[in-house]
Design a protein around this motif. Sequence first.
Motif, PDB file in Angstrom:
ATOM      1  N   VAL A 124     -65.677 -56.162 -86.256  1.00 50.94           N
ATOM      2  CA  VAL A 124     -65.058 -57.059 -85.286  1.00 50.94           C
ATOM      3  C   VAL A 124     -64.685 -58.354 -86.005  1.00 50.94           C
ATOM      4  O   VAL A 124     -65.545 -59.036 -86.555  1.00 50.94           O
ATOM      5  CB  VAL A 124     -66.013 -57.370 -84.115  1.00 50.94           C
ATOM      6  CG1 VAL A 124     -65.321 -58.279 -83.106  1.00 50.94           C
ATOM      7  CG2 VAL A 124     -66.469 -56.082 -83.448  1.00 50.94           C
ATOM      8  N   LEU A 125     -63.416 -58.687 -86.010  1.00 52.64           N
ATOM      9  CA  LEU A 125     -62.959 -59.891 -86.684  1.00 52.64           C
ATOM     10  C   LEU A 125     -63.189 -61.108 -85.800  1.00 52.64           C
ATOM     11  O   LEU A 125     -63.440 -60.989 -84.596  1.00 52.64           O
ATOM     12  CB  LEU A 125     -61.476 -59.791 -87.048  1.00 52.64           C
ATOM     13  CG  LEU A 125     -61.135 -58.969 -88.308  1.00 52.64           C
ATOM     14  CD1 LEU A 125     -61.371 -57.481 -88.077  1.00 52.64           C
ATOM     15  CD2 LEU A 125     -59.688 -59.202 -88.730  1.00 52.64           C
ATOM     16  N   GLU A 126     -63.059 -62.284 -86.378  1.00 52.48           N
ATOM     17  CA  GLU A 126     -63.176 -63.525 -85.623  1.00 52.48           C
ATOM     18  C   GLU A 126     -61.965 -63.681 -84.707  1.00 52.48           C
ATOM     19  O   GLU A 126     -60.929 -63.035 -84.923  1.00 52.48           O
ATOM     20  CB  GLU A 126     -63.264 -64.715 -86.576  1.00 52.48           C
ATOM     21  CG  GLU A 126     -62.004 -64.932 -87.385  1.00 52.48           C
ATOM     22  CD  GLU A 126     -62.132 -66.095 -88.352  1.00 52.48           C
ATOM     23  OE1 GLU A 126     -61.084 -66.537 -88.855  1.00 52.48           O
ATOM     24  OE2 GLU A 126     -63.256 -66.538 -88.603  1.00 52.48           O
ATOM     25  N   PRO A 127     -62.046 -64.508 -83.663  1.00 49.54           N
ATOM     26  CA  PRO A 127     -60.892 -64.715 -82.785  1.00 49.54           C
ATOM     27  C   PRO A 127     -59.679 -65.198 -83.567  1.00 49.54           C
ATOM     28  O   PRO A 127     -59.799 -66.021 -84.481  1.00 49.54           O
ATOM     29  CB  PRO A 127     -61.388 -65.796 -81.808  1.00 49.54           C
ATOM     30  CG  PRO A 127     -62.866 -65.644 -81.806  1.00 49.54           C
ATOM     31  CD  PRO A 127     -63.238 -65.270 -83.207  1.00 49.54           C
ATOM     32  N   MET A 128     -58.515 -64.661 -83.224  1.00 52.32           N
ATOM     33  CA  MET A 128     -57.270 -65.020 -83.890  1.00 52.32           C
ATOM     34  C   MET A 128     -56.174 -65.205 -82.860  1.00 52.32           C
ATOM     35  O   MET A 128     -56.190 -64.562 -81.809  1.00 52.32           O
ATOM     36  CB  MET A 128     -56.821 -63.911 -84.855  1.00 52.32           C
ATOM     37  CG  MET A 128     -57.684 -63.680 -86.054  1.00 52.32           C
ATOM     38  SD  MET A 128     -56.997 -62.323 -87.058  1.00 52.32           S
ATOM     39  CE  MET A 128     -58.190 -62.299 -88.398  1.00 52.32           C
ATOM     40  N   PRO A 129     -55.178 -66.044 -83.164  1.00 54.70           N
ATOM     41  CA  PRO A 129     -54.006 -66.133 -82.287  1.00 54.70           C
ATOM     42  C   PRO A 129     -53.224 -64.823 -82.345  1.00 54.70           C
ATOM     43  O   PRO A 129     -53.379 -64.023 -83.275  1.00 54.70           O
ATOM     44  CB  PRO A 129     -53.206 -67.305 -82.870  1.00 54.70           C
ATOM     45  CG  PRO A 129     -53.676 -67.435 -84.281  1.00 54.70           C
ATOM     46  CD  PRO A 129     -55.104 -67.003 -84.283  1.00 54.70           C
ATOM     47  N   SER A 130     -52.380 -64.596 -81.363  1.00 54.42           N
ATOM     48  CA  SER A 130     -51.689 -63.311 -81.236  1.00 54.42           C
ATOM     49  C   SER A 130     -50.861 -62.963 -82.460  1.00 54.42           C
ATOM     50  O   SER A 130     -50.816 -61.798 -82.879  1.00 54.42           O
ATOM     51  CB  SER A 130     -50.797 -63.312 -79.996  1.00 54.42           C
ATOM     52  OG  SER A 130     -49.811 -64.329 -80.089  1.00 54.42           O
ATOM     53  N   GLN A 131     -50.183 -63.963 -83.074  1.00 60.12           N
ATOM     54  CA  GLN A 131     -49.332 -63.646 -84.219  1.00 60.12           C
ATOM     55  C   GLN A 131     -50.138 -63.159 -85.412  1.00 60.12           C
ATOM     56  O   GLN A 131     -49.662 -62.339 -86.206  1.00 60.12           O
ATOM     57  CB  GLN A 131     -48.471 -64.848 -84.620  1.00 60.12           C
ATOM     58  CG  GLN A 131     -49.224 -66.067 -85.110  1.00 60.12           C
ATOM     59  CD  GLN A 131     -49.504 -67.040 -83.990  1.00 60.12           C
ATOM     60  OE1 GLN A 131     -49.595 -66.649 -82.824  1.00 60.12           O
ATOM     61  NE2 GLN A 131     -49.615 -68.329 -84.325  1.00 60.12           N
ATOM     62  N   ASN A 150     -60.337 -66.142 -77.112  1.00 59.98           N
ATOM     63  CA  ASN A 150     -61.352 -65.490 -77.945  1.00 59.98           C
ATOM     64  C   ASN A 150     -61.051 -64.011 -78.172  1.00 59.98           C
ATOM     65  O   ASN A 150     -61.964 -63.219 -78.378  1.00 59.98           O
ATOM     66  CB  ASN A 150     -62.728 -65.646 -77.293  1.00 59.98           C
ATOM     67  CG  ASN A 150     -63.176 -67.094 -77.230  1.00 59.98           C
ATOM     68  OD1 ASN A 150     -63.106 -67.813 -78.218  1.00 59.98           O
ATOM     69  ND2 ASN A 150     -63.613 -67.531 -76.058  1.00 59.98           N
ATOM     70  N   ARG A 151     -59.793 -63.648 -78.113  1.00 61.27           N
ATOM     71  CA  ARG A 151     -59.404 -62.249 -78.321  1.00 61.27           C
ATOM     72  C   ARG A 151     -59.507 -61.913 -79.811  1.00 61.27           C
ATOM     73  O   ARG A 151     -59.069 -62.681 -80.667  1.00 61.27           O
ATOM     74  CB  ARG A 151     -57.985 -62.016 -77.806  1.00 61.27           C
ATOM     75  CG  ARG A 151     -57.624 -60.554 -77.629  1.00 61.27           C
ATOM     76  CD  ARG A 151     -56.428 -60.430 -76.690  1.00 61.27           C
ATOM     77  NE  ARG A 151     -55.920 -59.082 -76.587  1.00 61.27           N
ATOM     78  CZ  ARG A 151     -56.468 -58.123 -75.849  1.00 61.27           C
ATOM     79  NH1 ARG A 151     -57.545 -58.386 -75.142  1.00 61.27           N
ATOM     80  NH2 ARG A 151     -55.929 -56.922 -75.799  1.00 61.27           N
ATOM     81  N   ARG A 152     -60.077 -60.723 -80.107  1.00 63.29           N
ATOM     82  CA  ARG A 152     -60.371 -60.338 -81.487  1.00 63.29           C
ATOM     83  C   ARG A 152     -59.806 -58.952 -81.786  1.00 63.29           C
ATOM     84  O   ARG A 152     -59.645 -58.124 -80.893  1.00 63.29           O
ATOM     85  CB  ARG A 152     -61.901 -60.288 -81.725  1.00 63.29           C
ATOM     86  CG  ARG A 152     -62.635 -61.555 -81.358  1.00 63.29           C
ATOM     87  CD  ARG A 152     -64.128 -61.282 -81.257  1.00 63.29           C
ATOM     88  NE  ARG A 152     -64.876 -62.479 -80.853  1.00 63.29           N
ATOM     89  CZ  ARG A 152     -65.571 -63.247 -81.684  1.00 63.29           C
ATOM     90  NH1 ARG A 152     -65.597 -62.932 -82.979  1.00 63.29           N
ATOM     91  NH2 ARG A 152     -66.208 -64.302 -81.262  1.00 63.29           N
ATOM     92  N   VAL A 153     -59.571 -58.715 -83.074  1.00 66.74           N
ATOM     93  CA  VAL A 153     -59.182 -57.381 -83.545  1.00 66.74           C
ATOM     94  C   VAL A 153     -60.447 -56.630 -83.909  1.00 66.74           C
ATOM     95  O   VAL A 153     -61.362 -57.182 -84.544  1.00 66.74           O
ATOM     96  CB  VAL A 153     -58.254 -57.453 -84.771  1.00 66.74           C
ATOM     97  CG1 VAL A 153     -58.003 -56.068 -85.339  1.00 66.74           C
ATOM     98  CG2 VAL A 153     -56.940 -58.113 -84.392  1.00 66.74           C
ATOM     99  N   VAL A 154     -60.516 -55.364 -83.505  1.00 69.29           N
ATOM    100  CA  VAL A 154     -61.629 -54.486 -83.862  1.00 69.29           C
ATOM    101  C   VAL A 154     -61.065 -53.323 -84.674  1.00 69.29           C
ATOM    102  O   VAL A 154     -60.106 -52.681 -84.259  1.00 69.29           O
ATOM    103  CB  VAL A 154     -62.351 -53.953 -82.614  1.00 69.29           C
ATOM    104  CG1 VAL A 154     -63.522 -53.058 -83.021  1.00 69.29           C
ATOM    105  CG2 VAL A 154     -62.841 -55.105 -81.738  1.00 69.29           C
ATOM    106  N   ILE A 155     -61.664 -53.074 -85.836  1.00 72.76           N
ATOM    107  CA  ILE A 155     -61.256 -51.975 -86.702  1.00 72.76           C
ATOM    108  C   ILE A 155     -62.300 -50.866 -86.583  1.00 72.76           C
ATOM    109  O   ILE A 155     -63.491 -51.099 -86.802  1.00 72.76           O
ATOM    110  CB  ILE A 155     -61.122 -52.413 -88.160  1.00 72.76           C
ATOM    111  CG1 ILE A 155     -60.156 -53.593 -88.274  1.00 72.76           C
ATOM    112  CG2 ILE A 155     -60.624 -51.264 -89.037  1.00 72.76           C
ATOM    113  CD1 ILE A 155     -60.053 -54.183 -89.677  1.00 72.76           C
ATOM    114  N   THR A 156     -61.860 -49.666 -86.205  1.00 72.44           N
ATOM    115  CA  THR A 156     -62.774 -48.546 -85.990  1.00 72.44           C
ATOM    116  C   THR A 156     -62.288 -47.317 -86.749  1.00 72.44           C
ATOM    117  O   THR A 156     -61.114 -47.217 -87.123  1.00 72.44           O
ATOM    118  CB  THR A 156     -62.885 -48.191 -84.497  1.00 72.44           C
ATOM    119  OG1 THR A 156     -61.603 -47.724 -84.044  1.00 72.44           O
ATOM    120  CG2 THR A 156     -63.284 -49.400 -83.682  1.00 72.44           C
ATOM    121  N   LEU A 157     -63.191 -46.353 -86.949  1.00 71.04           N
ATOM    122  CA  LEU A 157     -62.804 -45.071 -87.514  1.00 71.04           C
ATOM    123  C   LEU A 157     -61.981 -44.273 -86.508  1.00 71.04           C
ATOM    124  O   LEU A 157     -62.209 -44.359 -85.308  1.00 71.04           O
ATOM    125  CB  LEU A 157     -64.047 -44.253 -87.897  1.00 71.04           C
ATOM    126  CG  LEU A 157     -64.784 -44.617 -89.181  1.00 71.04           C
ATOM    127  CD1 LEU A 157     -66.034 -43.772 -89.321  1.00 71.04           C
ATOM    128  CD2 LEU A 157     -63.890 -44.464 -90.405  1.00 71.04           C
TER     129      LEU A 157
END
Length: 242
Positions: free
Chosen positions: A202-209, A234-241
């Motif tokens: 789970v990455l830290e919160p990032m702006p949409s761009q 506080n929307r975040r990117v999640v990287i999963t298998l």
Amino acid sequence: MTTVIVTGKTIEDAVDQGLAKLGVSRDLVTLNVLEQPSRGFLGLIGVKPAKVELTLKPKQAEESFQNEPDSALIRTSELTSSSSTELDTNISNDVDPYVEASNFVKEAAAGMGLDVEIEIKKSRDGKIFNITGEDLGLIIGRRGQTLDALQYLTNIVANKHSSSFVRIILDAENFRLRRRKTLEELADRLASQVVRTGKEVVLEPMPSQERKVIHAKLQNHRQVNTISKGEEPNRRVVITLK
């Protein structure tokens, strides 16, 4: 469907979501800003999102119902045949929103003790304001947070002086390109970590761009997926298998 009401972190985000729902380009709708997002000094985002109402222009609405009476959807072929229009087609004859926006950026920089110049360039996404001068690190801020906040406010100023939606991207010392490369390298590194450990990241919160950069970099990855979770800001990117 001829009218939608949507919310977003910024007016730009809300407009993009509304256009996606209607399936049309910006020149085919009228925009009504219902609520401005809450913000603090230099655009520090609060909890109140932007709310906008997008309505198909009369001709488009009529064509929509004629061509799709059951679902009221605009066909893709109709959209591609529509004449393309610049984002700034309906700029007021009395006030140039880009001049007002440029003046705002210079005034904000002056408040930081900086003397800057702005070079305006066209891009596919709008206009790029390239800021030049000394000590631009103050304007960029940590990971571009100050630059993003100033960009947010600059777009509000510009759109107050325009009868159609305009988009401005602020850049300084090629920060946008450097940041993009940093995010792409981060995406590759974390994707490898997910594959190696089998655990999502789970990455830290990032702006949409910035989230879009991560998604785009990994969209064709054979072993991982990316999703976004949470609410703005506080929307975040999640990287999963996969």
